[in-house]
Write a protein that holds these residues in place. Structure first.
Motif, PDB file in Angstrom:
ATOM      1  N   LYS A 160      30.694 157.209  82.911  1.00  0.00           N
ATOM      2  CA  LYS A 160      31.835 156.750  82.101  1.00  0.00           C
ATOM      3  C   LYS A 160      31.390 155.605  81.048  1.00  0.00           C
ATOM      4  O   LYS A 160      31.724 155.484  80.067  1.00  0.00           O
ATOM      5  N   LEU A 161      30.299 154.898  81.812  1.00  0.00           N
ATOM      6  CA  LEU A 161      29.801 153.828  80.906  1.00  0.00           C
ATOM      7  C   LEU A 161      28.846 154.320  80.005  1.00  0.00           C
ATOM      8  O   LEU A 161      29.042 153.806  78.705  1.00  0.00           O
ATOM      9  N   GLU A 162      28.211 155.234  80.161  1.00  0.00           N
ATOM     10  CA  GLU A 162      27.348 156.101  79.221  1.00  0.00           C
ATOM     11  C   GLU A 162      28.486 156.624  77.894  1.00  0.00           C
ATOM     12  O   GLU A 162      28.023 156.595  76.788  1.00  0.00           O
ATOM     13  N   GLU A 163      29.423 157.236  78.359  1.00  0.00           N
ATOM     14  CA  GLU A 163      30.494 157.552  77.377  1.00  0.00           C
ATOM     15  C   GLU A 163      31.090 156.589  76.554  1.00  0.00           C
ATOM     16  O   GLU A 163      31.164 156.639  75.392  1.00  0.00           O
ATOM     17  N   THR A 164      31.331 155.582  77.227  1.00  0.00           N
ATOM     18  CA  THR A 164      31.934 154.450  76.314  1.00  0.00           C
ATOM     19  C   THR A 164      30.902 153.887  75.443  1.00  0.00           C
ATOM     20  O   THR A 164      31.084 153.508  74.249  1.00  0.00           O
ATOM     21  N   VAL A 165      29.653 153.798  75.825  1.00  0.00           N
ATOM     22  CA  VAL A 165      28.615 153.261  74.830  1.00  0.00           C
ATOM     23  C   VAL A 165      28.289 153.988  73.597  1.00  0.00           C
ATOM     24  O   VAL A 165      28.326 153.950  72.556  1.00  0.00           O
ATOM     25  N   ARG A 166      28.520 155.516  73.868  1.00  0.00           N
ATOM     26  CA  ARG A 166      28.321 156.468  72.859  1.00  0.00           C
ATOM     27  C   ARG A 166      29.472 156.371  71.945  1.00  0.00           C
ATOM     28  O   ARG A 166      29.163 156.492  70.766  1.00  0.00           O
ATOM     29  N   GLN A 167      30.717 156.295  72.505  1.00  0.00           N
ATOM     30  CA  GLN A 167      31.812 156.116  71.699  1.00  0.00           C
ATOM     31  C   GLN A 167      31.595 155.008  70.888  1.00  0.00           C
ATOM     32  O   GLN A 167      31.876 155.026  69.435  1.00  0.00           O
ATOM     33  N   MET A 168      31.196 153.953  71.251  1.00  0.00           N
ATOM     34  CA  MET A 168      30.946 152.623  70.415  1.00  0.00           C
ATOM     35  C   MET A 168      29.753 152.749  69.309  1.00  0.00           C
ATOM     36  O   MET A 168      30.118 152.417  68.464  1.00  0.00           O
ATOM     37  N   GLU A 169      28.964 153.602  69.710  1.00  0.00           N
ATOM     38  CA  GLU A 169      27.691 153.609  68.705  1.00  0.00           C
ATOM     39  C   GLU A 169      28.023 154.624  67.620  1.00  0.00           C
ATOM     40  O   GLU A 169      27.654 154.515  66.653  1.00  0.00           O
ATOM     41  N   GLU A 170      28.953 155.726  67.857  1.00  0.00           N
ATOM     42  CA  GLU A 170      28.920 156.850  67.098  1.00  0.00           C
ATOM     43  C   GLU A 170      30.433 156.895  66.239  1.00  0.00           C
ATOM     44  O   GLU A 170      30.404 157.425  65.133  1.00  0.00           O
ATOM     45  N   GLU A 171      31.321 156.109  66.655  1.00  0.00           N
ATOM     46  CA  GLU A 171      32.381 156.065  65.817  1.00  0.00           C
ATOM     47  C   GLU A 171      32.810 154.877  65.314  1.00  0.00           C
ATOM     48  O   GLU A 171      32.268 153.436  65.428  1.00  0.00           O
ATOM     49  N   LYS A 172      33.399 155.020  63.869  1.00  0.00           N
ATOM     50  CA  LYS A 172      33.713 153.850  63.230  1.00  0.00           C
ATOM     51  C   LYS A 172      35.032 153.191  63.834  1.00  0.00           C
ATOM     52  O   LYS A 172      36.116 153.777  63.799  1.00  0.00           O
ATOM     53  N   LEU A 173      34.804 151.910  64.518  1.00  0.00           N
ATOM     54  CA  LEU A 173      35.971 151.398  65.265  1.00  0.00           C
ATOM     55  C   LEU A 173      36.494 150.328  64.460  1.00  0.00           C
ATOM     56  O   LEU A 173      35.723 149.482  63.859  1.00  0.00           O
ATOM     57  N   THR A 174      37.957 150.168  64.786  1.00  0.00           N
ATOM     58  CA  THR A 174      38.322 148.599  64.201  1.00  0.00           C
ATOM     59  C   THR A 174      37.843 147.392  65.307  1.00  0.00           C
ATOM     60  O   THR A 174      37.281 147.964  66.334  1.00  0.00           O
ATOM     61  N   LEU A 175      38.165 146.312  64.873  1.00  0.00           N
ATOM     62  CA  LEU A 175      37.584 145.224  65.905  1.00  0.00           C
ATOM     63  C   LEU A 175      38.317 145.303  67.327  1.00  0.00           C
ATOM     64  O   LEU A 175      37.856 145.219  68.393  1.00  0.00           O
ATOM     65  N   GLU A 176      39.807 145.692  67.145  1.00  0.00           N
ATOM     66  CA  GLU A 176      40.568 145.755  68.274  1.00  0.00           C
ATOM     67  C   GLU A 176      39.943 146.966  69.324  1.00  0.00           C
ATOM     68  O   GLU A 176      39.901 146.996  70.519  1.00  0.00           O
ATOM     69  N   GLN A 177      39.935 148.280  68.521  1.00  0.00           N
ATOM     70  CA  GLN A 177      39.068 149.205  69.297  1.00  0.00           C
ATOM     71  C   GLN A 177      37.611 148.897  70.087  1.00  0.00           C
ATOM     72  O   GLN A 177      37.594 149.355  71.237  1.00  0.00           O
ATOM     73  N   SER A 178      37.053 148.245  69.090  1.00  0.00           N
ATOM     74  CA  SER A 178      35.681 147.553  69.816  1.00  0.00           C
ATOM     75  C   SER A 178      35.953 146.906  70.922  1.00  0.00           C
ATOM     76  O   SER A 178      35.213 147.052  71.861  1.00  0.00           O
ATOM     77  N   TYR A 179      36.717 145.902  70.679  1.00  0.00           N
ATOM     78  CA  TYR A 179      37.175 145.116  72.101  1.00  0.00           C
ATOM     79  C   TYR A 179      37.625 145.785  73.238  1.00  0.00           C
ATOM     80  O   TYR A 179      37.187 145.478  74.392  1.00  0.00           O
ATOM     81  N   GLN A 180      38.476 146.579  72.921  1.00  0.00           N
ATOM     82  CA  GLN A 180      39.030 147.765  73.971  1.00  0.00           C
ATOM     83  C   GLN A 180      37.828 148.563  74.710  1.00  0.00           C
ATOM     84  O   GLN A 180      37.663 148.389  75.934  1.00  0.00           O
ATOM     85  N   TYR A 181      36.936 149.060  73.915  1.00  0.00           N
ATOM     86  CA  TYR A 181      35.785 149.706  74.493  1.00  0.00           C
ATOM     87  C   TYR A 181      34.847 148.793  75.121  1.00  0.00           C
ATOM     88  O   TYR A 181      34.259 148.873  76.312  1.00  0.00           O
TER      89      TYR A 181
END
Length: 65
Positions: A9-30
């Motif tokens: 799950k941690l690896e998936e979370t990191v992958r999503q943070m690296e690959e997706e364009k996120l808002t500041l709020e989404q980044s904080y949630q991840y």
């Protein structure tokens, strides 16, 4: 939750943070979710460490007999 599951799950979370364009709020949630996973992983490692220490102590007592 098992350590392997936490790590996945941690690896998936990191992958999503690296690959997706996120808002500041989404980044904080991840980030927040990742930190919870890290804490859960540390607790899982501590549990295993305690079990190993007990086994090692028991083994040491058997050697002294």
């Amino acid at each position: 939750m098992e350590l392997e599951e936490i790590m996945e799950k941690l690896e998936e979370t990191v992958r999503q943070m690296e690959e997706e364009k996120l808002t500041l709020e989404q980044s904080y949630q991840y980030f927040s979710e990742g930190m919870k996973l890290v804490q859960a992983g540390n607790k899982a490692i501590d549990r295993v460490d305690k079990k190993i220490r007990v086994l090692m102590e028991d083994e040491g007592e058997d050697d002294e007999s």
